[in-house]
Design an enzyme around this catalytic site. Structure first.
Site, PDB file in Angstrom:
ATOM      1  N   SER A 189       2.449 -12.300   7.122  1.00 43.89           N
ATOM      2  CA  SER A 189       2.846 -12.544   5.795  1.00 43.89           C
ATOM      3  C   SER A 189       1.602 -12.042   4.860  1.00 43.89           C
ATOM      4  O   SER A 189       0.601 -11.527   5.347  1.00 43.89           O
ATOM      5  CB  SER A 189       3.235 -13.783   5.548  1.00 43.89           C
ATOM      6  OG  SER A 189       2.313 -14.843   6.068  1.00 43.89           O
ATOM      7  N   ARG A 190       1.914 -12.398   3.781  1.00 47.11           N
ATOM      8  CA  ARG A 190       0.625 -11.873   2.556  1.00 47.11           C
ATOM      9  C   ARG A 190       0.981 -12.951   1.354  1.00 47.11           C
ATOM     10  O   ARG A 190       2.034 -13.400   1.029  1.00 47.11           O
ATOM     11  CB  ARG A 190       1.180 -10.345   2.047  1.00 47.11           C
ATOM     12  CG  ARG A 190       0.534  -9.916   1.089  1.00 47.11           C
ATOM     13  CD  ARG A 190       0.905  -8.494   0.689  1.00 47.11           C
ATOM     14  NE  ARG A 190       0.854  -7.965  -0.523  1.00 47.11           N
ATOM     15  CZ  ARG A 190       0.995  -6.660  -0.783  1.00 47.11           C
ATOM     16  NH1 ARG A 190       1.416  -5.733  -0.197  1.00 47.11           N
ATOM     17  NH2 ARG A 190       0.724  -6.292  -2.266  1.00 47.11           N
TER      18      ARG A 190
END
EC number: 4.1.1.65
Length: 221
Positions: A189-190
């Protein structure tokens, strides 16, 4: 004294317990089918534990700095309007993005001491979190934070290509310390950090960041 056990074996966040149990349970019938498959299951179980590891972090004494909310690589330093679901207008803000691979710690930590004024969740797609369009298209959860001096910043958790669940541990109105855990994203993810006007980056694209310990920007410019 640092022991080998404390260096290699890290505590696991409770969010990971049922996933590790599922992987472990699935490994047993694989052994019955074919032993090499069972050992692959064991390897995946160990990886799942490793994914949900939750080591202690200790923010350095650097007043006026924003620390990374995530482990990973600084993937972008640019300007962008805040997430529209927060209703903050479209004036671009300095944005620093940190991309987490499936091998990084995925527990997210507060970049500053602040009060959570609003949490806004938006469902979306699951393109690779390393792509620029992930900030606009992917599932995300944004926290509007109010700093002690009244300034605002935003932390946005963004799901990735493999991730299918953003978990936020905190609620609106909560006052949190810098480095305190606030959420987790499962499996790649981020995190985007939208910073107050006048902030100055102190990292570069490609640099590795450690949640709660790596300074990303100086709030005083």
């Amino acid at each position: 004294m640092v022991s080998l056990k404390s260096t290699v074996i890290k505590p696991m966040h409770p969010e990971g317990r049922r996933f590790v149990a599922i992987f472990a349970a699935a490994s047993l019938p694989l052994f019955l089918l074919w032993q090499p498959l069972g050992w692959i299951g064991v390897g995946l179980t160990v990886w799942c534990y490793y994914f949900f590891r939750d080591p202690e972090r200790f923010p350095p004494d650097l007043p006026g700095h924003v620390f990374s909310a995530a482990d990973g690589v600084v993937s972008a330093i640019d300007t962008a309007p805040p997430p529209p679901e927060l209703d903050l207008g479209d004036v671009p803000l300095l944005r620093i993005s940190v991309f987490m691979s499936v091998f990084d710690v995925h527990v997210n930590r507060m970049p500053v001491a602040a009060v959570v004024r609003r949490i806004a969740y938006r469902p979306g797609a699951f393109v690779s979190a390393s792509l620029d369009k992930a900030s606009e298209d992917n599932e995300r959860s944004s926290l509007l934070l109010e700093l002690p001096d009244g300034r605002k910043m935003i932390v946005t958790q963004i799901a990735g290509l493999v991730a299918r669940r953003i978990v936020t541990f905190v609620g609106e109105g909560m006052s949190l310390e810098q480095g305190e855990r606030f959420g987790l994203i499962r499996f790649g993810s981020r995190v985007d950090h939208y910073l107050p006007e006048g902030s100055r980056p102190v990292v570069r694209v490609g640099q590795r960041a450690v949640a709660g310990e790596t300074p990303l920007a100086n709030l005083e410019g």
